[in-house]
Design a protein around this motif. Structure first.
Motif, PDB file in Angstrom:
ATOM      1  N   LEU A   1       0.828  -1.199   0.000  1.00  0.00           N
ATOM      2  CA  LEU A   1       0.000   0.000   0.000  1.00  0.00           C
ATOM      3  C   LEU A   1       0.870   1.261   0.000  1.00  0.00           C
ATOM      4  O   LEU A   1       0.564   2.235  -0.694  1.00  0.00           O
TER       5      LEU A   1
ATOM      6  N   ILE B   1      -0.385  -0.674  -8.134  1.00  0.00           N
ATOM      7  CA  ILE B   1      -0.845  -1.661  -7.147  1.00  0.00           C
ATOM      8  C   ILE B   1      -0.111  -2.973  -7.406  1.00  0.00           C
ATOM      9  O   ILE B   1      -0.341  -3.622  -8.427  1.00  0.00           O
TER      10      ILE B   1
ATOM     11  N   HIS C   1      -4.223  -5.916 -10.144  1.00  0.00           N
ATOM     12  CA  HIS C   1      -5.585  -5.518 -10.546  1.00  0.00           C
ATOM     13  C   HIS C   1      -6.609  -6.628 -10.356  1.00  0.00           C
ATOM     14  O   HIS C   1      -7.790  -6.352 -10.254  1.00  0.00           O
ATOM     15  N   PHE C   2      -6.146  -7.868 -10.348  1.00  0.00           N
ATOM     16  CA  PHE C   2      -7.086  -8.980 -10.172  1.00  0.00           C
ATOM     17  C   PHE C   2      -7.034  -9.526  -8.749  1.00  0.00           C
ATOM     18  O   PHE C   2      -7.544 -10.605  -8.477  1.00  0.00           O
TER      19      PHE C   2
ATOM     20  N   MET D   1      -7.742  -7.450  -5.959  1.00  0.00           N
ATOM     21  CA  MET D   1      -8.218  -6.367  -5.099  1.00  0.00           C
ATOM     22  C   MET D   1      -8.958  -6.877  -3.866  1.00  0.00           C
ATOM     23  O   MET D   1      -9.043  -6.175  -2.857  1.00  0.00           O
ATOM     24  N   SER D   2      -9.483  -8.111  -3.930  1.00  0.00           N
ATOM     25  CA  SER D   2     -10.153  -8.623  -2.733  1.00  0.00           C
ATOM     26  C   SER D   2      -9.151  -8.769  -1.596  1.00  0.00           C
ATOM     27  O   SER D   2      -9.503  -8.605  -0.425  1.00  0.00           O
TER      28      SER D   2
ATOM     29  N   TYR E   1      -6.643  -6.725  -1.103  1.00  0.00           N
ATOM     30  CA  TYR E   1      -6.469  -5.363  -0.576  1.00  0.00           C
ATOM     31  C   TYR E   1      -7.663  -4.968   0.279  1.00  0.00           C
ATOM     32  O   TYR E   1      -7.509  -4.302   1.305  1.00  0.00           O
ATOM     33  N   GLU E   2      -8.855  -5.382  -0.161  1.00  0.00           N
ATOM     34  CA  GLU E   2     -10.033  -5.065   0.646  1.00  0.00           C
ATOM     35  C   GLU E   2      -9.909  -5.701   2.026  1.00  0.00           C
ATOM     36  O   GLU E   2     -10.196  -5.080   3.046  1.00  0.00           O
TER      37      GLU E   2
ATOM     38  N   LEU F   1      -7.453  -3.613   3.973  1.00  0.00           N
ATOM     39  CA  LEU F   1      -7.967  -2.284   4.346  1.00  0.00           C
ATOM     40  C   LEU F   1      -9.053  -2.371   5.419  1.00  0.00           C
ATOM     41  O   LEU F   1      -9.195  -1.466   6.237  1.00  0.00           O
TER      42      LEU F   1
ATOM     43  N   TYR G   1     -14.250  -3.980  -7.294  1.00  0.00           N
ATOM     44  CA  TYR G   1     -12.796  -3.811  -7.250  1.00  0.00           C
ATOM     45  C   TYR G   1     -12.387  -2.372  -7.525  1.00  0.00           C
ATOM     46  O   TYR G   1     -11.339  -1.915  -7.074  1.00  0.00           O
TER      47      TYR G   1
ATOM     48  N   ILE H   1     -12.533  -0.649  -4.244  1.00  0.00           N
ATOM     49  CA  ILE H   1     -11.380  -1.008  -3.409  1.00  0.00           C
ATOM     50  C   ILE H   1     -10.131  -0.281  -3.900  1.00  0.00           C
ATOM     51  O   ILE H   1      -9.311   0.177  -3.114  1.00  0.00           O
TER      52      ILE H   1
ATOM     53  N   SER I   1      -7.906   2.109  -1.737  1.00  0.00           N
ATOM     54  CA  SER I   1      -6.469   1.872  -1.553  1.00  0.00           C
ATOM     55  C   SER I   1      -5.672   3.171  -1.664  1.00  0.00           C
ATOM     56  O   SER I   1      -4.591   3.288  -1.094  1.00  0.00           O
TER      57      SER I   1
ATOM     58  N   HIS J   1      -9.332  -4.109 -16.811  1.00  0.00           N
ATOM     59  CA  HIS J   1      -9.065  -5.062 -15.723  1.00  0.00           C
ATOM     60  C   HIS J   1     -10.110  -5.000 -14.613  1.00  0.00           C
ATOM     61  O   HIS J   1     -10.278  -5.955 -13.871  1.00  0.00           O
ATOM     62  N   PHE J   2     -10.773  -3.862 -14.497  1.00  0.00           N
ATOM     63  CA  PHE J   2     -11.777  -3.730 -13.441  1.00  0.00           C
ATOM     64  C   PHE J   2     -13.195  -3.862 -14.016  1.00  0.00           C
ATOM     65  O   PHE J   2     -14.166  -3.524 -13.355  1.00  0.00           O
TER      66      PHE J   2
END
Lengths: 452, 452
Positions: free
Chosen positions: A371, A380, A417-418, A420-421, A423-424, A427, B169, B172, B176, B417-418
């Motif tokens: 982060l 990211i 980018h794939f 992000m869960s 990162y969630e 966070l 995503y 998120i 981030s 990607h999102f």
């Protein structure tokens, strides 16, 4: 401020891959055929690999020419940029110069495409119609799917079930390139069915998914198997990263004191590090080369240097490597691509010989670093790549403490980018360090095959 | 085959933005203050915009200098590469040469960061602490979140609810970078509450989200508003794209016969096209400049050139533009970034004057083109960007039919990607062309404000 990005032209894409085998002080121990107990020869691999890759696997040449067709496709994203992390340096207040080689500009999102393309190419050339493989977090599966589409091959991807469920967009990405994606363990193979019989809720592992893909390939004459890391020919293909990085460091008139690469099967780390190891071994350079692995799956730092299977179902040849035991089930960390019980035999031998180093990082430290990196540099990182980010930041902070200038280089092997869960989860405070089971590790190390 | 990527060095990042206002044969009609019915002056904007941006909005200078601080941050990803689409050309069997300028290398994933960074910069410089904005699919919100983090500003993003739910995503990603993301319509603003009172299940629209963000900014002294398209200063900032593209075409010794850019608010299209329009207007060039919009929200091709509000709650100045009516609710297509009832006044005037063209594409054709592009060139386009891909492919096929060589350039403004849920919908056969409601359009066009 001078240049942020160090770019090369397409003419500077390497013409050869670098084969570290030629320069190793101690040669690799041979792989063993589990049936005969004898060293495995080319014929032991020919059911699932094309001849060209088997030859590379055992090659004694220092430089292996990259076919023109492969170099043409490399041009889609290579040479990749090297960045000077000015904003991160400023945020850390470090005297260190931090550079990163960014492989996430690959359209598949990571360094894995460097080997997916030649693997698809050689298989196509030898008349194969379909490739089967496994994937953890999905970086490798995405890359092979894309490479297969480029060469008009079918592609079947056995995806570790925990990642399949965590990362639906990864599956869709592979589907977009025409691949079939199967959550592993599956009922499509004997290996998968055996695992499901024991535990219908198994989250899967790379070791299980490899068994499934190998079995799929071995059963069908039109299908070969493709592996995204570990093997010598995979490591070989990844050396384009380090060769470009050498040239880029030269352009800015610096040379790295230390290099970090995340390490699961080893190709991410080795791809950047081995061309610099070549300089250490032949040109008197002294760059520290550090493989960074997750604490939850600490193959180099806590495993044993021993002969072991590459997969759970014991279908692969037995290889001499650092291992946690072929049936060790690592906890379900977000860096799914690093959840492998073994390690590249090349990386293992070099680590054993003290020519490279290793360290392990906890998951929360890794995401904290990821982060900080994202918020300063903008990119990211993939959770796997973030292991190298974490170690690089720690090194930069040590340099700050000691007041020494230091040149740090790391491999930012892919974007997140794939992911992000993950990162969630970080966070929202739900991400934790997960420890592996010490007893289970002890037991799986007792089940290593006996090789005399 | 020659070079696939046409790269520029950081020294070739433009030093100035190009202001098309200076070259327009017919000047813009002034924006109108809805309270007084008189032309809006700088003071009408000063509650929500910094002085520097208001000055740019009304600037009569052809070239506006880019501050050094902004150019330093542009170096993170600029100049962006231009690609020759060799693999796509081969798959199409077209004699056309297809080039695309790829803005998806921006760490935020699209061209939107080109304006997010100067907007954050000027606001920071004038003492603002927080920015409020809206976002559709999330490309703009992601970019502004990142830019705010770089300049240590707080960021509040009102995200159109249908996209908020379709694209977790994206949220998120913005989180981030430290942004607060609020699904719109929300109960945080009077505008949002009014919409919810009428329809608690409202999917939201850009027009509603803009009202919420403007209201948020107008209410708080520490907060300004930032818009990701439509306005003159936003279009201005995006002209770095076309200026680089001019240089890149020159390097390969070609010049585009036709340029395509996806068009919602207009900045994607204009950013690439306007520097080429400058050549059309001042250097005798004759490049066709085509704005591509969705059939479901056909502002240029089916809207009216008239004075209208920029938002549903009628908080913004009234602007002369092509519009479907400020309370027109476009259907929930996947290209959420193109679901805007109006269009840039600059793009509108130039279209009205016949200096640029427009065409509309259906959603299924757009995704078919996107997948063909991804499977040949490797990059998954954002659904918005895929509109330009679709038109470029159609043009290349026309060139094939007529046997003419043609040089086509389009703006691949971002990656998808999102947006993988949209691809899943297409791959599973669930994606359809959605028509707007003809009666509703007729009615909303009857509710345009009267300006005398």
């Amino acid at each position: 401020m001078s240049e942020k990005k160090i770019l090369l032209s397409e003419k500077e894409i390497p013409t050869h891959w670098y084969n570290v085998m030629k320069d190793m002080p101690n040669p690799l121990k041979p792989p063993i055929n589990p049936g005969t107990g004898k060293p495995a020869g080319p014929e032991d691999f020919s059911a699932i690999f094309p001849q060209a890759l088997i030859a590379q696997e055992m090659s004694g040449d220092r430089w292996v020419e990259i076919p023109d067709e492969v170099r043409e496709l490399y041009k889609i994203w290579r040479p990749t940029p090297m960045f000077r992390a000015y904003q991160l340096e400023k945020a850390l207040g470090t005297p260190a110069h931090i550079y990163y080689k960014y492989e996430g500009v690959s359209p598949a999102g990571s360094h894995k495409l460097n080997t997916a393309i030649p693997q698809a190419y050689y298989n196509k050339k030898e008349g194969i119609k379909r490739l089967a493989t496994e994937t953890g977090a999905g970086q490798w599966g995405s890359s092979l799917s894309m490479a297969c589409k480029f060469f008009d091959l079918e592609c079947a991807v056995y995806m570790v079930k925990v990642s399949y469920n965590q990362k639906p967009y990864r599956r869709i990405l592979m589907n977009s390139f025409g691949a079939e994606v199967i959550p592993s363990p599956s009922d499509r193979t004997e290996s998968g069915r055996a695992v499901l019989a024991q535990n219908p809720d198994s989250p899967g592992s790379l070791g299980v998914a490899i068994s499934e893909a190998v079995e799929d390939a071995a059963k069908r004459g039109d299908t070969n198997y493709a592996l995204g890391s570990v093997l010598n020919h995979v490591i070989l293909h990844q050396t384009v990263i380090g060769q470009e990085a050498l040239l880029q460091m030269e352009k800015v008139g610096e040379y790295p004191d230390v290099i970090f690469g995340s390490c699961g099967g080893g190709s991410n780390f080795a791809g950047l590090a081995f061309p610099f190891l070549h300089q250490n071994l032949t040109a008197g350079k002294k760059t520290r080369l550090v493989a960074v692995e997750p604490e939850a799956c600490p193959t180099l730092t806590r495993g044993k240097f021993a002969y072991d299977f590459g997969d759970v179902a014991q279908l692969t040849p037995i290889m001499m490597m650092y291992t946690l035991g072929h049936d060790f089930m690592p906890p379900g960390i977000h860096a799914g691509g690093l959840r492998y019980h073994g390690d590249s035999p090349l990386v293992s031998q070099l680590y054993h010989d003290g020519l490279i180093e290793a360290e392990a990082c906890g998951q929360t430290d890794v995401f904290k670093a990821a982060l900080q990196f994202a918020q300063t540099e903008g990119i990211i990182p993939a959770p796997e790549s973030a292991h190298a980010v974490s170690s690089a930041i720690n090194e930069a902070l040590r340099a700050k403490e000691s007041g020494e200038k230091r040149v740090i280089l790391f491999n930012l092997s892919g974007h997140g980018h794939f992911d992000m869960s993950a990162y969630e989860s970080y966070l929202s405070g739900n991400l934790q360090d997960i420890q592996y089971d010490e007893d289970a590790l002890k037991q799986s190390l007792e089940r290593l095959p006996q090789v005399t």
